[in-house]
Design an enzyme around this catalytic site. Sequence first.
Site, short mmCIF file in Angstrom:
data_model
loop_
_atom_site.label_atom_id
_atom_site.label_comp_id
_atom_site.label_asym_id
_atom_site.label_seq_id
_atom_site.Cartn_x
_atom_site.Cartn_y
_atom_site.Cartn_z
N TRP A 1 -14.83 -4.97 -0.68
CA TRP A 1 -14.10 -4.89 0.60
C TRP A 1 -15.15 -4.68 1.69
CZ3 TRP A 1 -10.95 -0.05 2.38
CH2 TRP A 1 -10.26 -0.34 3.56
N ASP B 1 -3.47 0.61 -4.02
CA ASP B 1 -4.13 1.65 -3.21
C ASP B 1 -3.71 3.07 -3.64
OD1 ASP B 1 -5.01 -0.58 -1.93
OD2 ASP B 1 -4.28 -0.05 0.05
N GLN C 1 0.84 -1.20 0.00
CA GLN C 1 0.00 0.00 0.00
C GLN C 1 0.87 1.24 0.00
OE1 GLN C 1 -0.19 -2.61 2.13
NE2 GLN C 1 -2.28 -2.92 2.86
N ARG D 1 -13.34 -5.79 -6.30
CA ARG D 1 -13.70 -6.83 -5.34
C ARG D 1 -14.31 -6.14 -4.13
NH1 ARG D 1 -8.18 -9.10 -2.46
NH2 ARG D 1 -7.08 -7.12 -2.23
N ASP E 1 -6.74 -2.86 -5.97
CA ASP E 1 -7.63 -2.06 -5.11
C ASP E 1 -7.30 -0.58 -5.22
OD1 ASP E 1 -8.41 -4.59 -4.35
OD2 ASP E 1 -7.44 -4.51 -2.40
#
Length: 349
Positions: free
Chosen positions: A260, A162, A139, A258, A193
């Site tokens: 979370w 991220d 991240q 996806r 993500d």
Amino acid sequence: MKDKNSAWKIALTVALFLSSAASHAITKVTVGGTGAGHYTTIQAAVEALPSNGGEIDVTAGTYTEQVTITKPNVRLIGQGAHATSTIITQSYWAQKSNGSGGTVGDKGSSTVIVTGAGFFANNITIQNTYTQDGHTETQALALFLASDKSVLRNVHLIGRQDTLYVGSLGCSSTTCTPARSYFYGVTIEGNVDFIFGDGAAVFDNCVIVADQHGSLGGEVTITAQNRHFTNYLSGYVFYNSTISSNPQTGLTAAYLGRPWGALASNIFINTNIQAPINAAGMIEFTPGSTNNLPTSYFAEYGSSGPGAAGFTAKKREKYTVYLTSSQTTQYQPNNFLAGSDAWVPTSVF
């Protein structure tokens, strides 16, 4: 007496007008250059603004720093010919030491952190180069945004895992305080993500660039939305946007996102999908472990391009909602983000 009274009234009107104009004047400061009101760093310019915000005009160039904006109504404007002419950059990561025995976390890794309401950015690039600098992927945020009524236009956000956090203003045990964000003509690049959080956002005419993620065998997930409760505005709407991929990274498999959390919300309307998106569209957060897809909301309408084959053939994951034209009206930017104050985000420049 009549002439004197008229003159007095005119003078009073002018004085009141000038006073009102002065009270509503926007404080402007400049980053780069020399002279009064010019600063060498963006953070120094932020701190120089009054408590009610103002405009920061950033001279074209590269600024290596972390910027934190807690004041409301801060306008960050790049002065170069293009968004890529003015760059804010650094190379922090979530596991970086905070100097007190812990780590900085996602927020602390961000190049720009915004929590002040009414944030506006235009014609500027915000990036985090941690992975690009040769480090193991983790991240490493470009922008942390938890700001109600924020607007970004013609901004480039570049990272890998991220890249962009768009979140609410915080949660209690029963609800969260919503935060609304509007993105227009924004380019967002990443791989895992890379658009995540529990905020309410519309990405209008944006370009989403998916890059390869080698450590996951090529798996890429664009969103990780995380709506916590059903009683507040939360969700990501991609509206008339494009999803592409960087051919130099060799991307072979990607997902629109996806969930979370059990209530994730993702809506794709009139999306030109050029990237190789898996036919299912969405994937479970941790396949074989979590079971968030049945209770999340994934809706799609009017997708086109090679990556839309799963949509066209109605082979998306089985919980997908195939919207009708009339059902998309609620997701138009000014409808979805209106809130109780009837905010019109498309009018903010």
